[in-house]
Design an enzyme around this catalytic site. Structure first.
Site, mmCIF file in Angstrom:
data_model
loop_
_atom_site.group_PDB
_atom_site.id
_atom_site.type_symbol
_atom_site.label_atom_id
_atom_site.label_comp_id
_atom_site.label_asym_id
_atom_site.label_seq_id
_atom_site.Cartn_x
_atom_site.Cartn_y
_atom_site.Cartn_z
ATOM 1 N N SER A 29 0.804 -1.289 0.025
ATOM 2 C CA SER A 29 -0.038 -0.028 -0.036
ATOM 3 C C SER A 29 0.848 1.226 -0.003
ATOM 4 O O SER A 29 1.712 1.349 0.880
ATOM 5 C CB SER A 29 -0.875 0.012 1.036
ATOM 6 O OG SER A 29 -1.574 -1.155 1.537
ATOM 7 N N HIS A 60 -8.690 -1.885 -9.226
ATOM 8 C CA HIS A 60 -7.207 -2.392 -8.591
ATOM 9 C C HIS A 60 -6.515 -2.931 -9.758
ATOM 10 O O HIS A 60 -6.658 -4.225 -9.920
ATOM 11 C CB HIS A 60 -7.270 -3.149 -7.442
ATOM 12 C CG HIS A 60 -7.146 -2.201 -6.167
ATOM 13 N ND1 HIS A 60 -6.094 -2.390 -5.129
ATOM 14 C CD2 HIS A 60 -7.784 -1.161 -5.639
ATOM 15 C CE1 HIS A 60 -6.213 -1.437 -4.145
ATOM 16 N NE2 HIS A 60 -7.214 -0.673 -4.607
ATOM 17 N N HIS A 82 -4.806 -10.868 -1.354
ATOM 18 C CA HIS A 82 -4.614 -10.985 0.066
ATOM 19 C C HIS A 82 -5.607 -12.319 0.201
ATOM 20 O O HIS A 82 -6.625 -12.317 -0.601
ATOM 21 C CB HIS A 82 -5.175 -9.872 0.922
ATOM 22 C CG HIS A 82 -4.358 -8.637 0.883
ATOM 23 N ND1 HIS A 82 -4.548 -7.672 -0.428
ATOM 24 C CD2 HIS A 82 -3.425 -8.205 1.530
ATOM 25 C CE1 HIS A 82 -3.501 -6.614 -0.186
ATOM 26 N NE2 HIS A 82 -2.847 -7.094 0.804
ATOM 27 N N TYR A 84 -7.950 -12.419 2.618
ATOM 28 C CA TYR A 84 -9.107 -11.993 3.103
ATOM 29 C C TYR A 84 -9.888 -11.627 1.748
ATOM 30 O O TYR A 84 -11.271 -11.692 1.795
ATOM 31 C CB TYR A 84 -9.160 -10.680 3.866
ATOM 32 C CG TYR A 84 -8.548 -9.501 3.126
ATOM 33 C CD1 TYR A 84 -9.091 -8.787 2.250
ATOM 34 C CD2 TYR A 84 -7.325 -8.919 3.567
ATOM 35 C CE1 TYR A 84 -8.528 -7.752 1.716
ATOM 36 C CE2 TYR A 84 -6.856 -7.803 3.111
ATOM 37 C CZ TYR A 84 -7.417 -7.139 1.981
ATOM 38 O OH TYR A 84 -6.533 -6.016 1.536
ATOM 39 N N GLU A 85 -9.403 -11.518 0.575
ATOM 40 C CA GLU A 85 -10.221 -11.538 -0.559
ATOM 41 C C GLU A 85 -10.793 -12.871 -0.927
ATOM 42 O O GLU A 85 -11.543 -12.978 -1.902
ATOM 43 C CB GLU A 85 -9.334 -11.017 -1.765
ATOM 44 C CG GLU A 85 -8.777 -9.669 -1.407
ATOM 45 C CD GLU A 85 -7.842 -9.104 -2.744
ATOM 46 O OE1 GLU A 85 -8.506 -8.763 -3.742
ATOM 47 O OE2 GLU A 85 -6.629 -9.163 -2.491
ATOM 48 N N ALA A 112 2.153 -2.325 4.778
ATOM 49 C CA ALA A 112 1.601 -1.391 5.516
ATOM 50 C C ALA A 112 1.088 -2.062 6.919
ATOM 51 O O ALA A 112 0.455 -3.182 6.765
ATOM 52 C CB ALA A 112 0.297 -0.319 5.348
ATOM 53 N N MET A 209 -1.973 -7.750 7.332
ATOM 54 C CA MET A 209 -2.641 -8.726 6.745
ATOM 55 C C MET A 209 -2.110 -9.392 5.206
ATOM 56 O O MET A 209 -2.626 -10.036 4.491
ATOM 57 C CB MET A 209 -4.257 -8.130 6.172
ATOM 58 C CG MET A 209 -5.044 -7.665 7.257
ATOM 59 S SD MET A 209 -6.404 -6.889 7.029
ATOM 60 C CE MET A 209 -6.795 -5.956 8.373
ATOM 61 N N SER A 210 -0.666 -9.383 5.420
ATOM 62 C CA SER A 210 0.103 -9.932 4.248
ATOM 63 C C SER A 210 1.352 -10.450 4.603
ATOM 64 O O SER A 210 1.464 -10.629 5.916
ATOM 65 C CB SER A 210 0.200 -8.783 3.072
ATOM 66 O OG SER A 210 0.995 -7.696 3.815
ATOM 67 N N ASN A 233 -0.271 3.261 11.473
ATOM 68 C CA ASN A 233 -1.063 3.696 12.615
ATOM 69 C C ASN A 233 -0.659 2.750 13.786
ATOM 70 O O ASN A 233 0.098 1.932 13.639
ATOM 71 C CB ASN A 233 -2.670 3.471 12.155
ATOM 72 C CG ASN A 233 -2.679 2.037 11.872
ATOM 73 O OD1 ASN A 233 -2.333 1.244 10.601
ATOM 74 N ND2 ASN A 233 -3.293 1.130 12.880
ATOM 75 N N HIS A 245 -9.458 2.842 6.992
ATOM 76 C CA HIS A 245 -8.603 2.769 6.020
ATOM 77 C C HIS A 245 -7.894 3.896 5.631
ATOM 78 O O HIS A 245 -6.794 3.987 5.070
ATOM 79 C CB HIS A 245 -9.325 1.806 5.034
ATOM 80 C CG HIS A 245 -8.251 1.439 3.791
ATOM 81 N ND1 HIS A 245 -7.210 0.768 3.961
ATOM 82 C CD2 HIS A 245 -8.557 1.566 2.464
ATOM 83 C CE1 HIS A 245 -6.872 0.503 2.848
ATOM 84 N NE2 HIS A 245 -7.573 1.122 1.855
#
Ligand code: HPA
Length: 275
Positions: A29, A60, A82, A84-85, A112, A209-210, A233, A245
């Site tokens: 990201s 994307h 990812h 989660y997709e 990120a 998440m990766s 963050n 996000h």
């Protein structure tokens, strides 16, 4: 997944170019713009590569981009999928295997991440020393013996020798570089405050998440990996604000230039090294 699938993907790339990259880079990201900074660019749309997983998020795009950073030959992944997709970990790591078969023996993974370590602030850059993987292994299923062993060792998954080279370059370039443990969770929801407290007690410094599954697949094939996180963050429960996000993207934009400087230094540092 079968080895034939990987060979067919490699064959689609070989129809376009015989380029042999030394270093593979996953642009996380906020780093997508990095692709425009490299020289002698050859982009290939993921749609043109047999069996390549493409993002489920409309608009994307994904490109595999071949080119040079200084004297180092690289292949960049602009866009990644990812867990989660809805892709299996095995599908998520397929591009890593293809890039290795195209010639890349080293991998740089960028992402990120949320800061768990109380010493971190948004905008910090963290070199990944090790990881904790909370999603299923990408190696589940019949082992592809062509790639590596059934039970690969993970004790030096983020090569200590390469990390030393990156730390040296960061010092020379006066870039503050933290080092720590990354934990990969499935997402797509952000964590709860209790989960973050637990992960901290386990020794995790950053959450995302990766990355861990890609690093596992790379190590399985004998690749040497470097992981770089941009702390976008502080993790859930560490501030009174809700996570969004938008906040992650905002820090990504603000820190992109510094992250790109570190990435270039990293590519040059590890590209010429023996291991
Ligand atoms: N949690 C998980 N993934 C993330 C975060 C986070 O706080 N920030 C950026 N990616």
């Amino acid at each position: 997944m079968e080895y034939r699938i990987l060979e067919e993907a490699v064959a689609s790339v070989r129809k376009v170019t015989d380029f042999r990259p030394e270093v593979a880079v996953i642009l996380g990201s906020g780093l997508g713009g990095y692709a425009n900074k490299i020289s002698s660019m050859i982009p290939i749309d993921y749609d043109e590569i047999a069996h390549f997983p493409t993002s489920t998020v409309p608009g994307h795009e994904g490109y595999l981009i071949f080119g040079q950073v200084g004297t180092i030959k690289v292949v960049l992944m602009q866009g990644r999928v990812h867990y989660y997709e809805g892709y299996t970990p095995d599908q998520v790591v397929m591009p890593i295997r293809v890039m290795n078969m195209l010639g890349a023996k080293k991998l740089i993974i960028t992402n990120a991440a949320g800061g768990i370590n109380w010493g971190f602030v948004p905008g910090d850059l963290m070199l990944i020393r090790d990881h904790i993987c909370m999603v299923p292994s990408p190696l589940i299923g019949k082992n592809m013996d062509e790639l590596g062993p059934r039970f690969p060792d993970m004790s030096d998954i983020y090569s200590a020798k390469l990390r030393d080279l990156v730390k040296l370059q960061a010092r020379k370039k006066d870039i503050d570089l933290k080092e720590g443990v990354y934990i990969q969770v499935s997402g797509p929801q952000y964590e709860t405050p209790s989960e973050i407290r637990m992960y901290r007690s386990w020794g995790a410094d950053a959450v995302g998440m990766s990355t861990a599954v890609e690093a596992i697949a790379a190590r399985h094939m004998g690749m040497r990996t470097i992981g770089l996180s941009l702390i976008t963050n502080l993790a859930c429960g560490m501030t009174t604000r809700e996570l969004s996000h938008a906040e992650v993207e905002q820090t990504g934009r603000e820190s992109a230039a510094r992250f790109e400087t570190l990435l270039t230094a990293t590519i040059k540092a590890i590209g010429g090294s023996e291991r």
